[in-house]
Motif scaffolding. Structure first.
Motif, PDB file in Angstrom:
ATOM      1  N   ARG A  95      57.054  69.418  57.130  1.00 47.49           N
ATOM      2  CA  ARG A  95      57.255  70.596  57.798  1.00 47.49           C
ATOM      3  C   ARG A  95      58.695  71.335  57.259  1.00 47.49           C
ATOM      4  N   PRO A  96      58.795  72.463  56.699  1.00 49.62           N
ATOM      5  CA  PRO A  96      59.828  72.801  56.155  1.00 49.62           C
ATOM      6  C   PRO A  96      60.891  73.094  57.235  1.00 49.62           C
ATOM      7  N   THR A  97      62.158  72.792  56.854  1.00 45.42           N
ATOM      8  CA  THR A  97      63.204  73.030  57.839  1.00 45.42           C
ATOM      9  C   THR A  97      64.250  74.031  57.138  1.00 45.42           C
ATOM     10  N   VAL A  98      65.174  74.771  57.901  1.00 45.07           N
ATOM     11  CA  VAL A  98      66.026  75.714  57.279  1.00 45.07           C
ATOM     12  C   VAL A  98      67.097  74.946  56.396  1.00 45.07           C
ATOM     13  N   ALA A  99      67.449  73.836  56.654  1.00 43.43           N
ATOM     14  CA  ALA A  99      68.283  73.074  55.607  1.00 43.43           C
ATOM     15  C   ALA A  99      67.361  72.764  54.059  1.00 43.43           C
ATOM     16  N   ASP A 100      66.294  72.436  54.345  1.00 47.29           N
ATOM     17  CA  ASP A 100      65.291  72.362  53.121  1.00 47.29           C
ATOM     18  C   ASP A 100      65.547  73.661  52.365  1.00 47.29           C
ATOM     19  N   LEU A 101      65.394  74.932  52.819  1.00 44.25           N
ATOM     20  CA  LEU A 101      65.386  76.124  52.233  1.00 44.25           C
ATOM     21  C   LEU A 101      66.595  76.560  51.776  1.00 44.25           C
ATOM     22  N   VAL A 102      67.773  76.231  52.646  1.00 46.62           N
ATOM     23  CA  VAL A 102      69.120  76.508  52.163  1.00 46.62           C
ATOM     24  C   VAL A 102      69.425  75.823  51.041  1.00 46.62           C
ATOM     25  N   LEU A 118      76.939  83.966  52.815  1.00 50.01           N
ATOM     26  CA  LEU A 118      75.963  83.420  53.862  1.00 50.01           C
ATOM     27  C   LEU A 118      74.421  83.777  53.377  1.00 50.01           C
ATOM     28  N   SER A 119      74.316  84.565  52.362  1.00 47.78           N
ATOM     29  CA  SER A 119      72.872  84.882  52.049  1.00 47.78           C
ATOM     30  C   SER A 119      71.993  83.645  52.046  1.00 47.78           C
ATOM     31  N   PRO A 120      72.042  82.697  51.236  1.00 48.85           N
ATOM     32  CA  PRO A 120      71.205  81.515  51.402  1.00 48.85           C
ATOM     33  C   PRO A 120      70.869  81.118  52.708  1.00 48.85           C
ATOM     34  N   TRP A 121      71.836  81.029  53.604  1.00 48.64           N
ATOM     35  CA  TRP A 121      71.604  80.637  55.102  1.00 48.64           C
ATOM     36  C   TRP A 121      70.709  81.761  55.787  1.00 48.64           C
ATOM     37  N   ALA A 130      67.070  81.776  54.167  1.00 48.35           N
ATOM     38  CA  ALA A 130      66.409  80.510  54.721  1.00 48.35           C
ATOM     39  C   ALA A 130      65.826  80.417  56.159  1.00 48.35           C
ATOM     40  N   ARG A 131      66.510  81.119  56.900  1.00 47.24           N
ATOM     41  CA  ARG A 131      66.236  81.582  58.209  1.00 47.24           C
ATOM     42  C   ARG A 131      64.899  82.228  58.383  1.00 47.24           C
ATOM     43  N   GLN A 132      64.943  83.275  57.497  1.00 51.65           N
ATOM     44  CA  GLN A 132      63.887  84.239  57.372  1.00 51.65           C
ATOM     45  C   GLN A 132      62.594  83.583  56.670  1.00 51.65           C
ATOM     46  N   PHE A 133      62.814  82.699  55.624  1.00 48.83           N
ATOM     47  CA  PHE A 133      61.746  81.972  55.230  1.00 48.83           C
ATOM     48  C   PHE A 133      61.211  80.961  56.162  1.00 48.83           C
ATOM     49  N   LEU A 183      58.356  82.331  58.233  1.00 48.54           N
ATOM     50  CA  LEU A 183      57.359  82.520  57.712  1.00 48.54           C
ATOM     51  C   LEU A 183      56.537  80.986  57.503  1.00 48.54           C
ATOM     52  N   ALA A 184      57.404  80.378  56.939  1.00 47.34           N
ATOM     53  CA  ALA A 184      56.840  78.718  56.616  1.00 47.34           C
ATOM     54  C   ALA A 184      56.375  77.933  57.974  1.00 47.34           C
ATOM     55  N   VAL A 185      56.894  78.253  58.904  1.00 49.25           N
ATOM     56  CA  VAL A 185      56.537  77.460  60.464  1.00 49.25           C
ATOM     57  C   VAL A 185      55.083  77.758  60.414  1.00 49.25           C
ATOM     58  N   ARG A 186      54.945  78.999  60.330  1.00 48.75           N
ATOM     59  CA  ARG A 186      53.496  79.397  60.803  1.00 48.75           C
ATOM     60  C   ARG A 186      52.216  78.937  59.763  1.00 48.75           C
ATOM     61  N   GLN A 187      52.746  78.200  58.777  1.00 52.42           N
ATOM     62  CA  GLN A 187      51.733  77.806  57.816  1.00 52.42           C
ATOM     63  C   GLN A 187      51.697  76.270  58.180  1.00 52.42           C
ATOM     64  N   GLY A 188      52.370  75.795  59.248  1.00 53.47           N
ATOM     65  CA  GLY A 188      52.115  74.491  59.737  1.00 53.47           C
ATOM     66  C   GLY A 188      52.552  73.257  58.781  1.00 53.47           C
ATOM     67  N   THR A 189      51.969  72.197  58.564  1.00 52.55           N
ATOM     68  CA  THR A 189      52.462  71.172  57.729  1.00 52.55           C
ATOM     69  C   THR A 189      52.092  71.265  56.385  1.00 52.55           C
ATOM     70  N   PHE A 190      52.796  71.101  55.462  1.00 48.96           N
ATOM     71  CA  PHE A 190      52.647  71.297  53.937  1.00 48.96           C
ATOM     72  C   PHE A 190      52.366  69.988  53.558  1.00 48.96           C
ATOM     73  N   ARG A 191      51.210  69.791  52.760  1.00 46.32           N
ATOM     74  CA  ARG A 191      50.633  68.503  51.877  1.00 46.32           C
ATOM     75  C   ARG A 191      51.185  69.085  50.435  1.00 46.32           C
ATOM     76  N   VAL A 192      51.771  68.274  49.596  1.00 46.18           N
ATOM     77  CA  VAL A 192      51.820  68.659  48.211  1.00 46.18           C
ATOM     78  C   VAL A 192      51.241  67.448  47.352  1.00 46.18           C
ATOM     79  N   THR A 193      50.579  67.673  46.477  1.00 42.91           N
ATOM     80  CA  THR A 193      50.028  66.760  45.420  1.00 42.91           C
ATOM     81  C   THR A 193      50.550  67.045  44.011  1.00 42.91           C
ATOM     82  N   VAL A 194      51.446  66.229  43.530  1.00 43.63           N
ATOM     83  CA  VAL A 194      52.183  66.504  42.234  1.00 43.63           C
ATOM     84  C   VAL A 194      51.196  65.391  41.337  1.00 43.63           C
TER      85      VAL A 194
END
Length: 194
Positions: free
Chosen positions: A36-43, A100-103, A106-109, A112-123
């Motif tokens: 689940r994305p965090t603000v720290a990940d996005l920053v 402060l723009s990355p922070w 990141a809060r805005q992103f 939006l990301a929280v609404r998507q729920g859990t992210f499952r990524v396959t690489v």
């Protein structure tokens, strides 16, 4: 000729029924992340993106020019000459916005990301598939041909000059430390590190 076809059929890998996972040796080039994305990940991702974005570099050049003008104004103030109030206003407004723009983004992103729920990524060597509670997206390597690594994330980046498109792969989402190394190896094989 018939014997050759029979030998080729014997060497094919067995087909697995749907719903059954393949043995580990067939999945060696697959890394799965779940998070689940965090603000720290996005920053972290946005700071990494800033390093390859021409728009961000222009902001730093503008900030440098503004600092030079501020130094000149400071020198003028020390010698008793008149100082422009506009430079002070620009410093008070522009510097915090740039730094402060990355922070802030990141809060805005994150909202939006929280609404998507859990992210499952396959690489895999074929590309990246991102599945959330609401959507699935498949990316081949051409869509985001560059990547950047930070302490916290791998960031796949689009080829445009402002790096508008990106995919964040947080290291904390890896199941094992070996998965991080395998993920780095897959990215190195298929993308250009920037």
């Amino acid at each position: 000729m018939v014997e050759d076809q029979g030998a080729a059929q014997q060497q094919e890998l067995p087909v697995q029924p749907q719903g059954h996972e393949q043995p580990q040796e067939y999945r060696a080039d697959t890394v799965e992340l779940e998070y689940r994305p965090t603000v720290a990940d996005l920053v972290s991702a946005l700071k990494a993106r800033r390093g390859v974005s021409k728009a961000a570099r222009r902001q730093y050049w503008a900030l440098g020019c503004l600092a030079l003008v501020a130094a000149v104004q400071g020198e003028r103030a020390m010698t008793g000459q008149e100082v422009s109030l506009y430079v002070v206003i620009w410093l008070v407004v522009f510097v915090p916005v740039v730094l402060l723009s990355p922070w802030l983004l990141a809060r805005q992103f994150h909202r939006l990301a929280v609404r998507q729920g859990t992210f499952r990524v396959t690489v895999t060597d074929a590309g990246v598939t991102v599945t959330t509670d609401n959507s699935t997206t498949a990316l081949n390597w051409v869509a985001q041909p560059r990547y950047r690594e930070t302490k916290d994330v791998f960031l796949m980046i689009s080829p445009d000059k402002n790096a508008v498109g990106f995919t964040m792969l947080p290291k904390r989402a890896a199941r094992t430390p070996e998965d991080i190394d395998r993920l780095r190896a897959i990215l190195d094989r298929n993308l250009t590190r920037v």
